[in-house]
Enzyme design. Structure first.
Site, PDB file in Angstrom:
ATOM      1  N   LYS A 191      16.702  21.523 -11.851  1.00  9.23           N
ATOM      2  CA  LYS A 191      16.043  20.266 -12.128  1.00  9.23           C
ATOM      3  C   LYS A 191      17.086  19.081 -12.782  1.00  9.23           C
ATOM      4  CE  LYS A 191      11.741  19.716 -12.276  1.00  9.23           C
ATOM      5  NZ  LYS A 191      10.874  18.745 -11.482  1.00  9.23           N
ATOM      6  N   SER A 250      15.412  20.754 -17.137  1.00  9.94           N
ATOM      7  CA  SER A 250      14.259  21.351 -17.539  1.00  9.94           C
ATOM      8  C   SER A 250      14.643  22.872 -18.187  1.00  9.94           C
ATOM      9  CB  SER A 250      13.516  21.956 -16.142  1.00  9.94           C
ATOM     10  OG  SER A 250      12.740  23.074 -16.129  1.00  9.94           O
ATOM     11  N   GLU A 302      10.401   7.798 -16.782  1.00 12.02           N
ATOM     12  CA  GLU A 302       9.175   8.145 -17.237  1.00 12.02           C
ATOM     13  C   GLU A 302       8.850   7.856 -18.429  1.00 12.02           C
ATOM     14  OE1 GLU A 302       8.393  12.647 -15.932  1.00 12.02           O
ATOM     15  OE2 GLU A 302      10.544  12.377 -15.218  1.00 12.02           O
ATOM     16  N   HIS A 308       0.809  -1.248   0.141  1.00  4.28           N
ATOM     17  CA  HIS A 308       0.001   0.031  -0.098  1.00  4.28           C
ATOM     18  C   HIS A 308       0.907   1.304  -0.160  1.00  4.28           C
ATOM     19  CE1 HIS A 308      -3.141  -2.771   1.227  1.00  4.28           C
ATOM     20  NE2 HIS A 308      -2.296  -3.292   2.019  1.00  4.28           N
TER      21      HIS A 308
END
Ligand code: ARG
Length: 458
Positions: A284, A278, A291, A157
């Site tokens: 970043k 970025s 991803e 969980h």
């Protein structure tokens, strides 16, 4: 009058829009190699049964080889009006050999030809994917050696549950990818059955020998029903489904590592070469590879759906709908191959931040279950042990303590059977030493599995 290979009964040329709509050369050109190999085997068989002379066979086989080289050099012009790869190669053969070339398609149709091509292509694809999967497994297993001293929290969980060896995580993926390899190997059995010689849908009145072509092409057997052959794309549903599971496994891994790279988790560092920046935020460093590995799984799972919808309700036998099958298959294959190719170096080069992991390892009562098991060993019924430890956890939470911070007197107040040896069951590292069941995340069982994997991968 039509100039098509099939133009005999046509009195009008094909509308240009129809040609553009029905062509497949824009995506099936990549079947050129297997198409030529299939045709060479077919020509040899035709000579074996007396439908070609030995000279005709040799001319066809060697001219096809020349055409293969032309295609490899990128010198073959692809022409929409020639529809597909099969017509391109055949018409080039005819251009070079005249009437001898016009004999190649004897006892064959594009319907069995295309399925033969796809099966030869998928057979190679499966062998390539097997290697890629093994490389990723090796990356995880070698990490397993390197990270044997690291203990990680494991989650259910997405809540801290129990501690396990980091190596247990890595071998978890080796297991998943092994099932993927097994699934592909199983799919390969049904792929490797020859469709060639089913002709259009009914077979042929000519004395072809399908067993010969199967043998020349390395097929394990010959499919037995020509109607089934011209309509069968089950093997592509199976193949892409196996790819769908690989993509799902990769996306679970990617998602987990994306989380681990966040400031909030902060337990994993990806090398600069495998991250991107970025355009506006200078600080970043984003895990875009992970991803996209997660995101690209959508294409693969979509391909499975695409193929199911394509074959559902299609009447027997061949229908032109089936031409679309290759788009789904190529997409699924290319996507998974690209993801696996990048997964291996990312797995190898990512760095576990041991200091952060260790500083937080005792958070979240990872040892509660083992404490309950301590009570069970002392003779306390499991449900009572669960309740006792549950109360101790609640007390510790209120007092901002860990279970290991409780004194023996506090433990004995909870249950008089508890003795000083309780502390050996507390703390994540102790827990990992105590987990002993087969397949568990404890140090002993994990070392055994690691040895088995090292041996298995050789
Ligand atoms: N390009 C076609 C395909 O991929 C080849 C088979 C064509 N067969 C036919 N009867 N028109 O399916």
């Amino acid at each position: 009058m039509s100039h098509k290979a099939w133009g005999g009964r046509f009195s009008q040329p094909t509308d240009k829009r129809v040609e553009a709509f029905t062509e497949s050369i824009s995506f099936d050109a990549r079947l050129a190699d297997v198409d030529i190999t299939g045709s060479q085997a077919h020509a040899r068989m035709l000579a074996d049964v007396g439908l070609l002379t030995a000279t005709e066979r040799d001319q066809i086989v060697s001219t096809l080889e020349e055409i293969r080289q032309v295609i490899h050099r990128g010198e073959m012009p692809w022409r929409t009006e020639l529809e597909d790869i099969h017509m391109h190669i055949e018409s080039e053969l005819i251009r070079r050999l005249g009437d001898t070339g016009r004999k190649l398609h004897t006892g064959r149709s594009r319907n069995d030809q295309v399925s033969t091509d796809i099966k030869l292509y998928v057979r190679d694809a499966i062998d390539h994917l097997d290697q890629l999967l093994e490389t990723v497994q090796r990356a995880f297993v070698s990490r397993g050696e390197r990270d044997l001293d690291v203990v990680l929290p494991a989650y259910t969980h997405l809540q801290r549950a129990q501690p396990v060896c980091a190596t247990h995580y890595w071998l978890c993926y080796a297991e998943k990818f092994q099932r993927d390899r097994d699934r592909l190997a199983d799919c390969r059995k049904r792929v490797n059955v020859s469709p060639l010689g089913a002709a259009a849908l009914a077979g042929t009145s000519l004395p072809i020998n399908r067993h010969k072509t199967a043998q020349y092409l390395g097929f394990d057997g010959v499919a037995a029903n020509s109607l089934d052959i011209s309509s069968d794309r089950d093997y592509l549903v199976e193949f892409t489904s196996a790819l769908g599971l690989i993509a799902a496994h990769l996306s679970t891994w990617a998602e987990e590592w994306i989380l681990w790279c966040t400031t909030e988790f902060g337990i994993l560092h990806l090398p600069d070469a495998f991250t991107t920046g970025s355009s506006i935020m200078p600080q970043k460093k984003n895990p875009d590879v992970l991803e996209l590995t997660r995101g690209k799984s959508a294409r693969v799972i979509g391909a499975v759906q695409q193929l199911f919808v394509l074959i559902k309700g299609l009447p027997l036998a061949y229908n032109r709908d089936l031409q679309e099958d290759k788009l789904a298959m190529f997409t699924a294959y290319d996507t998974v191959a690209a993801c696996l190719d990048l997964a291996a170096p990312v797995v190898e080069q990512a760095v576990l931040k041991r200091d952060v992991i260790n500083a937080r390892l005792e958070d979240g009562f990872l040892d509660a279950t083992t404490l309950m098991e301590y009570l069970i060993r002392k003779g306390v019924p499991m449900r009572s042990g669960h309740e006792i430890v549950g109360k101790l956890v609640a007390d510790c939470e209120a007092a901002k303590k860990r279970l290991a911070d409780l004194s023996l007197a506090e433990f004995q107040a909870a249950n008089p059977l508890i003795e000083n040896d309780v502390y050996e069951s507390l703390g994540a590292r102790n827990v990992v030493r105590m987990l002993q069941s087969y397949g568990s995340g404890g140090l002993g069982p994990v070392k055994e599995q690691l040895a088995a994997w090292t041996k298995r991968l050789g």
